[in-house]
Design an enzyme around this catalytic site. Structure first.
Site, PDB file in Angstrom:
ATOM      1  N   TRP A 179     -15.494 -19.526  11.876  1.00 11.03           N
ATOM      2  CA  TRP A 179     -14.465 -19.428  12.905  1.00 11.03           C
ATOM      3  C   TRP A 179     -14.712 -20.345  14.088  1.00 11.03           C
ATOM      4  O   TRP A 179     -13.789 -20.664  14.839  1.00 11.03           O
ATOM      5  CB  TRP A 179     -14.345 -17.988  13.420  1.00 11.03           C
ATOM      6  CG  TRP A 179     -15.641 -17.367  13.858  1.00 11.03           C
ATOM      7  CD1 TRP A 179     -16.433 -16.524  13.141  1.00 11.03           C
ATOM      8  CD2 TRP A 179     -16.302 -17.531  15.128  1.00 11.03           C
ATOM      9  NE1 TRP A 179     -17.551 -16.165  13.863  1.00 11.03           N
ATOM     10  CE2 TRP A 179     -17.487 -16.770  15.094  1.00 11.03           C
ATOM     11  CE3 TRP A 179     -16.002 -18.245  16.286  1.00 11.03           C
ATOM     12  CZ2 TRP A 179     -18.379 -16.700  16.161  1.00 11.03           C
ATOM     13  CZ3 TRP A 179     -16.881 -18.190  17.355  1.00 11.03           C
ATOM     14  CH2 TRP A 179     -18.050 -17.414  17.284  1.00 11.03           C
ATOM     15  N   ASN A 180     -15.963 -20.792  14.300  1.00  9.00           N
ATOM     16  CA  ASN A 180     -16.250 -21.476  15.569  1.00  9.00           C
ATOM     17  C   ASN A 180     -15.798 -22.924  15.614  1.00  9.00           C
ATOM     18  O   ASN A 180     -15.525 -23.467  16.678  1.00  9.00           O
ATOM     19  CB  ASN A 180     -17.741 -21.360  15.917  1.00  9.00           C
ATOM     20  CG  ASN A 180     -18.645 -21.909  14.838  1.00  9.00           C
ATOM     21  OD1 ASN A 180     -18.251 -22.063  13.676  1.00  9.00           O
ATOM     22  ND2 ASN A 180     -19.883 -22.205  15.191  1.00  9.00           N
TER      23      ASN A 180
ATOM     24  N   LYS B   4     -11.466 -21.030   1.654  1.00 12.40           N
ATOM     25  CA  LYS B   4     -11.418 -19.677   2.228  1.00 12.40           C
ATOM     26  C   LYS B   4     -11.832 -19.804   3.692  1.00 12.40           C
ATOM     27  O   LYS B   4     -13.005 -19.936   4.018  1.00 12.40           O
ATOM     28  CB  LYS B   4     -12.379 -18.740   1.484  1.00 12.40           C
ATOM     29  CG  LYS B   4     -12.671 -17.413   2.214  1.00 12.40           C
ATOM     30  CD  LYS B   4     -11.421 -16.566   2.417  1.00 12.40           C
ATOM     31  CE  LYS B   4     -11.760 -15.230   3.091  1.00 12.40           C
ATOM     32  NZ  LYS B   4     -11.996 -15.393   4.561  1.00 12.40           N
ATOM     33  N   PRO B   5     -10.830 -19.813   4.613  1.00 17.44           N
ATOM     34  CA  PRO B   5     -11.180 -19.904   6.033  1.00 17.44           C
ATOM     35  C   PRO B   5     -11.606 -18.548   6.582  1.00 17.44           C
ATOM     36  O   PRO B   5     -11.373 -17.504   5.962  1.00 17.44           O
ATOM     37  CB  PRO B   5      -9.872 -20.360   6.672  1.00 17.44           C
ATOM     38  CG  PRO B   5      -8.813 -19.737   5.805  1.00 17.44           C
ATOM     39  CD  PRO B   5      -9.379 -19.731   4.402  1.00 17.44           C
TER      40      PRO B   5
ATOM     41  N   GLY C 189     -22.119 -20.786   7.843  1.00 21.19           N
ATOM     42  CA  GLY C 189     -22.124 -19.432   8.386  1.00 21.19           C
ATOM     43  C   GLY C 189     -23.541 -18.940   8.607  1.00 21.19           C
ATOM     44  O   GLY C 189     -24.479 -19.741   8.759  1.00 21.19           O
ATOM     45  N   SER C 190     -23.704 -17.636   8.601  1.00 24.20           N
ATOM     46  CA  SER C 190     -24.997 -17.047   8.921  1.00 24.20           C
ATOM     47  C   SER C 190     -25.986 -17.185   7.772  1.00 24.20           C
ATOM     48  O   SER C 190     -25.609 -17.277   6.594  1.00 24.20           O
ATOM     49  CB  SER C 190     -24.828 -15.570   9.262  1.00 24.20           C
ATOM     50  OG  SER C 190     -24.520 -14.820   8.093  1.00 24.20           O
TER      51      SER C 190
ATOM     52  N   GLU D 162     -24.922 -24.544   5.262  1.00 24.28           N
ATOM     53  CA  GLU D 162     -25.258 -24.871   6.643  1.00 24.28           C
ATOM     54  C   GLU D 162     -25.296 -23.551   7.378  1.00 24.28           C
ATOM     55  O   GLU D 162     -24.258 -22.950   7.658  1.00 24.28           O
ATOM     56  CB  GLU D 162     -24.212 -25.828   7.223  1.00 24.28           C
ATOM     57  CG  GLU D 162     -24.674 -26.521   8.491  1.00 24.28           C
ATOM     58  CD  GLU D 162     -24.177 -25.838   9.740  1.00 24.28           C
ATOM     59  OE1 GLU D 162     -24.970 -25.084  10.358  1.00 24.28           O
ATOM     60  OE2 GLU D 162     -23.018 -26.036  10.100  1.00 24.28           O
TER      61      GLU D 162
ATOM     62  N   CYS E 173     -23.938 -23.460  16.120  1.00 24.96           N
ATOM     63  CA  CYS E 173     -25.217 -23.263  15.426  1.00 24.96           C
ATOM     64  C   CYS E 173     -26.282 -24.231  15.910  1.00 24.96           C
ATOM     65  O   CYS E 173     -27.471 -24.032  15.631  1.00 24.96           O
ATOM     66  CB  CYS E 173     -25.014 -23.390  13.913  1.00 24.96           C
ATOM     67  SG  CYS E 173     -24.175 -24.915  13.446  1.00 24.96           S
TER      68      CYS E 173
ATOM     69  N   GLU F  92     -30.541 -15.588  17.441  1.00 28.51           N
ATOM     70  CA  GLU F  92     -29.486 -16.508  17.857  1.00 28.51           C
ATOM     71  C   GLU F  92     -28.455 -15.730  18.684  1.00 28.51           C
ATOM     72  O   GLU F  92     -27.789 -14.839  18.169  1.00 28.51           O
ATOM     73  CB  GLU F  92     -28.830 -17.132  16.618  1.00 28.51           C
ATOM     74  CG  GLU F  92     -27.907 -18.278  16.911  1.00 28.51           C
ATOM     75  CD  GLU F  92     -27.385 -18.943  15.645  1.00 28.51           C
ATOM     76  OE1 GLU F  92     -26.931 -20.094  15.733  1.00 28.51           O
ATOM     77  OE2 GLU F  92     -27.424 -18.311  14.569  1.00 28.51           O
TER      78      GLU F  92
END
Length: 474
Positions: free
Chosen positions: A148-149, A172-173, A225-226, A247, A281, A378
């Protein structure tokens, strides 16, 4: 404003599905709704991409390049519209959103050219009657799961090389920011990409992701993502030995030595820490300042931080927008309170702003230590913790003491000190006197638990190709 539907095999679909709201994090208001797709829609999208693959792969690199270039031109033509959509669904200031649109478009332009440079290889033979060659072929259907960022840049950074290589794509957003991705697919359709080459499915991350990872027709999954989710994807993808690009999370250190240019260090740290309200990130999460200049840096940095304007991203003069949701605000506040309870001193900000929207003040906390949550997790918010250090050996140990290895920053005017420090840092990206090192033409990715593979640069297309060795008897 636009379709706000799924796009599968050249058709906009999903009106009959349950709809999911998309919220504006500045106001809490519903911006729009998108279909809540699931397994069935994901399977349909994968089938469409699979059917379209051979025809797309057979096109020349020059044909694919022309379409990518048209896509790039349309992004620039619609930059204001894309930026407004992004600001309303994600919160980042409009001027920053426009910057992301240009950054995202540049990936299409870059790979429109890079696709023409997928070179094979001829190997000297060991016997007279053989010729040895290496061919490179598109890997096949690529599933792209985006965060989302950076809803535009993280998508084109995956789509660009995949399409240039001859792969077809299923997207897939993030459910929190799907509108930017849908608009990009709408522009891709307008550019003239054939049916099935680009598909997008919104909805259940669990159901859609499971299809991506278990369907044998999907040859590669690329995810931003995470780290937690990335590990789950690795587990799920094992059943089909799925090729993965990941990533993942980061916990970037910023090292500021006593010979640093203070103004340069302050500007670079502001750029790294507060971009996108700290929701990146690669943003600096742990700031280490050598004792000789500690007080001078803290005072200058805190003064600059207090000047940053917080507000709705569509308002003129806004530097920092809202956090993405309430959970993000709560995590940031928890980290600040934990730091204060363990001896940290707030010298700027340190509190939520207003009763409406997910706003948190740009915050500086000095005198932090490694026991605090903020130095181990984080934060993903506009909080800058600062710790004092004495020696090079000490700060390198502190910087590397994390399972993450995405980005790091070093501020020093000494070539010798900078070189030696960077050689010992276990991070995939390093900014040396630079708080914003990301560039389309450079490889982006991390070490350790920050992921696998690289995006961007000429290296970024490699993960979308299969290498085939051919031995020819003559």
């Amino acid at each position: 404003m636009m379709n706000n539907l799924n796009y599968i095999n050249g058709e906009w679909t999903g009106k009959n599905l349950q709809q999911s709201p998309v919220y504006n994090p500045s106001t809490g208001e519903v911006v729009s709704e998108v279909p809540k797709g699931g397994k069935q829609e994901a399977v349909q999208a994968v089938a469409a991409a699979s059917d379209a693959f051979e025809g797309w792969a057979d096109q020349t690199a020059y044909d694919r390049s022309k379409l990518l270039r048209k896509f790039f031109d349309l992004m620039i033509e619609h930059e204001d519209e894309l930026a407004e959509i992004m600001t309303k669904e994600m919160g980042k200031p409009f001027k920053e959103a426009k910057g992301e649109v240009h950054y995202a478009a540049n990936y299409l332009e870059w790979y429109a050219e890079e696709g023409k440079r997928i070179y094979g290889e001829t190997i000297p033979t060991h016997v007279p009657n053989k010729r040895l060659q290496v061919w490179k072929k598109p890997i096949g259907v690529v599933a792209a799961i985006t965060p989302w960022n950076f809803p535009a840049a993280m998508l084109t950074r995956k789509m660009g090389p995949a399409l240039a290589a001859g792969c077809t794509v299923v997207i897939k957003p993030s459910s929190e920011t799907p509108l930017t991705a849908i608009k990009l697919v709408e522009l891709a359709e307008k550019a003239g990409f054939p049916k099935g080459v680009i598909n997008i499915v919104t909805g259940s991350s669990r159901e859609i992701g499971e299809v991506f990872l278990t369907d044998e027709r999907v040859r590669k999954v690329t995810f931003t993502g995470s780290t937690e989710v990335g590990k789950k994807l690795m587990e799920q993808g094992a059943s089909t030995v799925k090729k993965l690009s990941l990533e993942l999370g980061g916990h970037a250190p910023i090292i500021i030595y006593n010979d640093a240019d203070i103004e340069k260090a302050v500007n670079g740290t502001i750029a790294s820490k507060f971009r996108n309200a700290g929701q990146t990130c690669v943003c600096g999460n742990r700031i280490y300042v050598q004792s000789d200049i500690y007080d001078e840096f803290v005072d200058a940095f805190a003064d600059r931080t207090k000047q940053l304007q917080v507000g709705d991203g569509m308002k003129e003069g806004t530097d920092i927008g809202p956090l993405i949701n309430e959970a993000g605000v709560e995590k940031v506040d928890e980290h600040v309170k934990n730091a204060v309870s363990n001896g940290g001193v707030v010298v700027a900000g340190g509190h939520r702003i207003g009763e409406k929207g997910n706003f948190y003040s740009p915050t500086v906390v000095k005198d932090v230590n490694p026991s605090m949550l903020i130095m181990n997790e984080e934060t993903f918010g506009p909080v800058a913790p600062i710790q004092k250090f004495e020696t090079e050996e000490e700060v390198i140990q502190l910087a590397n003491d994390t399972p993450y290895g995405l980005a790091a920053y070093v501020f020093t005017e000494s070539v010798s000190r900078g070189t030696k420090t960077i050689e010992k840092l276990d991070f995939g990206i390093v900014g040396w006197n630079d708080g914003a090192p990301s560039a389309v033409q450079a490889p982006f990715g991390g070490m350790k638990e920050s992921g696998l593979g690289r995006e961007g640069g000429h290296q970024g297309i490699d993960d979308f190709l299969e290498m085939q060795y051919v031995s020819i008897g003559i």
